[in-house]
Enzyme design. Sequence first.
Site, short mmCIF file in Angstrom:
data_model
loop_
_atom_site.label_atom_id
_atom_site.label_comp_id
_atom_site.label_asym_id
_atom_site.label_seq_id
_atom_site.Cartn_x
_atom_site.Cartn_y
_atom_site.Cartn_z
CG HIS A 114 -1.63 1.28 1.47
ND1 HIS A 114 -2.89 1.54 0.99
CD2 HIS A 114 -1.25 2.39 2.15
CE1 HIS A 114 -3.26 2.75 1.35
NE2 HIS A 114 -2.28 3.29 2.06
CD GLU A 115 1.93 3.49 3.79
OE1 GLU A 115 2.19 4.58 3.25
OE2 GLU A 115 0.94 3.32 4.53
CG HIS A 145 0.40 6.23 -0.81
ND1 HIS A 145 -0.79 6.75 -1.25
CD2 HIS A 145 0.14 5.69 0.41
CE1 HIS A 145 -1.74 6.55 -0.35
NE2 HIS A 145 -1.20 5.89 0.67
CD GLU A 158 -4.24 6.75 2.38
OE1 GLU A 158 -4.08 5.55 2.68
OE2 GLU A 158 -3.31 7.56 2.36
#
Length: 260
Positions: A124-125, A128, A187
């Site tokens: 997920h990070e 980004h 997100e």
Amino acid sequence: MKTKLLLVAAIVAITGCAKSSTGRSQITLFSDSELNKMGATSFEELKQKEKISQDATINKYVQCVARSITKNVSKAAHAGDWEVVVFDSDQVNAFALPGGKIGVYTGILNVAKGQDQLAAIIGHEVAHVTERHSNERLSSNQLVQMGAAVGGAVMAQQEVENKETWLMVGLGIAQYGVLMPYSRMHESEADIVGQELMAKSGFKPSAAIALWQNMAKQSKGAPPEFLSTHPSNKTRINDLSKHLSKAERVYQQSTMRPRC
């Protein structure tokens, strides 16, 4: 004044041609080199300020998961090795920065149970970064500031009454009507892109759903979704569940099966 308005419109028109991997149009006013420099500077500052874990077992574990994930990151996002640092802190947090920087706080290991859930966090990070969300957020903030400056100048020229109040209303609308939903969209996009990235890296994508179920237990009393920069845990779980079948196909096609 017309020149200022035309300048803002031209910037948006030119930069709006960028696309995320999901096909979404993006506004990116900053170069990759600028973002990489910002990321490296911020990371160095954090390393000076935060306590770095010296636990060899934890470091090996986190490095193994992160290395498996970053092997599948496009060279366009970062061409070199990724620097991964484990911070010794109870914070339930992790992050990735432009320029190939990943930080994981030991507190999140109490929520992310096992390598697959940790992969969901790191995926997920990293998403980004690959989706240029930092660039978009900085760019959108800059455009809001430019718009406020132009609006203030227009009202000054036209002698609008209570202009300070109108400016505050405008900034409030931008915050709750534009910037926060924009952040929530980032997100949600990182959730989906990250789920595919973890699957491609050989981690079970269903673990992303289990992770956010764990997070939900940790986040009692969170603000309503429309007042938050993040989607609700329920929204995230629903989105990841809907996307699971596609991510499972990616997982089955992957030749990677990490043992961290």
